[in-house]
Write an enzyme that holds these catalytic residues in place. Sequence first.
Site, mmCIF file in Angstrom:
data_model
loop_
_atom_site.group_PDB
_atom_site.id
_atom_site.type_symbol
_atom_site.label_atom_id
_atom_site.label_comp_id
_atom_site.label_asym_id
_atom_site.label_seq_id
_atom_site.Cartn_x
_atom_site.Cartn_y
_atom_site.Cartn_z
ATOM 1 N N PHE A 42 -13.810 -6.351 0.517
ATOM 2 C CA PHE A 42 -14.917 -5.869 -0.305
ATOM 3 C C PHE A 42 -16.242 -6.176 0.400
ATOM 4 O O PHE A 42 -17.143 -6.804 -0.165
ATOM 5 C CB PHE A 42 -14.904 -6.494 -1.697
ATOM 6 C CG PHE A 42 -13.633 -6.261 -2.482
ATOM 7 C CD1 PHE A 42 -12.837 -5.148 -2.232
ATOM 8 C CD2 PHE A 42 -13.231 -7.152 -3.458
ATOM 9 C CE1 PHE A 42 -11.659 -4.931 -2.950
ATOM 10 C CE2 PHE A 42 -12.069 -6.944 -4.189
ATOM 11 C CZ PHE A 42 -11.278 -5.833 -3.926
ATOM 12 N N PRO A 43 -16.406 -5.750 1.657
ATOM 13 C CA PRO A 43 -17.607 -6.114 2.423
ATOM 14 C C PRO A 43 -18.886 -5.484 1.906
ATOM 15 O O PRO A 43 -19.971 -5.890 2.318
ATOM 16 C CB PRO A 43 -17.281 -5.608 3.833
ATOM 17 C CG PRO A 43 -16.354 -4.457 3.606
ATOM 18 C CD PRO A 43 -15.503 -4.876 2.431
ATOM 19 N N LEU A 44 -18.753 -4.516 1.004
ATOM 20 C CA LEU A 44 -19.932 -3.894 0.421
ATOM 21 C C LEU A 44 -20.044 -4.190 -1.068
ATOM 22 O O LEU A 44 -20.822 -3.563 -1.776
ATOM 23 C CB LEU A 44 -19.898 -2.374 0.656
ATOM 24 C CG LEU A 44 -19.932 -1.966 2.126
ATOM 25 C CD1 LEU A 44 -19.705 -0.475 2.279
ATOM 26 C CD2 LEU A 44 -21.246 -2.378 2.788
ATOM 27 N N GLY A 45 -19.276 -5.183 -1.549
ATOM 28 C CA GLY A 45 -19.313 -5.548 -2.958
ATOM 29 C C GLY A 45 -18.767 -4.435 -3.836
ATOM 30 O O GLY A 45 -18.104 -3.507 -3.364
ATOM 31 N N GLY A 46 -19.042 -4.532 -5.136
ATOM 32 C CA GLY A 46 -18.737 -3.440 -6.049
ATOM 33 C C GLY A 46 -17.297 -3.020 -6.141
ATOM 34 O O GLY A 46 -17.004 -1.845 -6.378
ATOM 35 N N PRO A 61 -15.762 -2.405 -11.682
ATOM 36 C CA PRO A 61 -16.928 -2.023 -12.502
ATOM 37 C C PRO A 61 -17.752 -3.237 -12.910
ATOM 38 O O PRO A 61 -17.216 -4.274 -13.291
ATOM 39 C CB PRO A 61 -16.274 -1.359 -13.726
ATOM 40 C CG PRO A 61 -14.948 -0.871 -13.241
ATOM 41 C CD PRO A 61 -14.489 -1.887 -12.228
ATOM 42 N N TYR A 66 0.861 -1.180 0.000
ATOM 43 C CA TYR A 66 0.000 0.000 0.000
ATOM 44 C C TYR A 66 0.902 1.236 0.000
ATOM 45 O O TYR A 66 1.403 1.667 1.040
ATOM 46 C CB TYR A 66 -0.912 0.027 1.227
ATOM 47 C CG TYR A 66 -1.973 -1.056 1.264
ATOM 48 C CD1 TYR A 66 -2.277 -1.832 0.157
ATOM 49 C CD2 TYR A 66 -2.689 -1.288 2.440
ATOM 50 C CE1 TYR A 66 -3.258 -2.814 0.210
ATOM 51 C CE2 TYR A 66 -3.666 -2.267 2.497
ATOM 52 C CZ TYR A 66 -3.942 -3.020 1.375
ATOM 53 O OH TYR A 66 -4.916 -3.995 1.438
#
Length: 313
Positions: free
Chosen positions: A219-223, A226, A65
């Site tokens: 990615f706990p909220l997906g998306g 694209p 990072y």
Amino acid sequence: MSDSTHDSVMPTRPGGAFPLAGREVARVGYGTMQLPRMSDPDAAREVLRRAYELGVNHFDTAHFYGDGTANRYLAETLGGKADVVIVTKLGARPPARGPMPLVPAQRPEQLRAQVHDNLRSLKAERLDVVNMRRIAPGIFPLPPSQMVRFDDQVAEMVALREQGLIGHIGLSTVSAAELRAALPAGIASVQNRYSLVSRGHEPALEIARAENIAWVPYFPLGGAFPGLAKVTHEPAVQQVAREIGASPVQVGLAWLLQHAPNTLLIPGTTSLAHLEQNVEAGAVVLSAEQVSRLDAVRPAAGVRGFLNRMRRP
């Protein structure tokens, strides 16, 4: 506690606590991936300080990072805090160019080199927990040199632990079969892609739950890419949010916390306001009926289609 600046009264841990690396950590933690994007280092450090003030003591990071930038911010801001658990990861590196989000670095000698990178940028003698990111052949375009046996990777992690360079072994992007095979090595955490709209790793979660292993969904909220489904776009999530006066983000995070007691969240942000909202998700309580409605949301297709698109000329 050895840190004399730490308050004598233990702060409330957002979402409650779960054991990790021999300590009780907040179930709502913080992921540092976005910090290197901030132009003001002082503002980045303030986000970390505020997270700690709110009771967060589980921080997810990686040397890649910002080529050690996130790690250095952590070391400068929270180094020496006896109650803080820092979880690093290895097994990949950023690409120099091109559409792929990461470049595999799977060979045992590369894993070892990344441990030393993290030790250096965190200014640490030992890493609390290290998640070895598994990239299995067939899931990601791997050159022959990166097609490494999972057993060899786990053996290298065990060797690093025996040498005192890491405290606990974690795994990332592993199948249920791989997790079960690695259990004799002693696994502290599993970090897999998982959310309300992406539940393909449910079998691995069940093993982690049964073995009291921390489950850390990324990615706990997906998306994440694209075309992939977003939790906050689901009508059921939006409806529940209206019912309880919370944001769709908070509902998505609260569902994860209530779905499995061994879940630890690591949402990342560069905004103090969003940080506070994420931490507040730990106090959101969903009714059994609301959980049932959310459970009925149909999970979306996986990330394989995205990777296939990236491989096209």
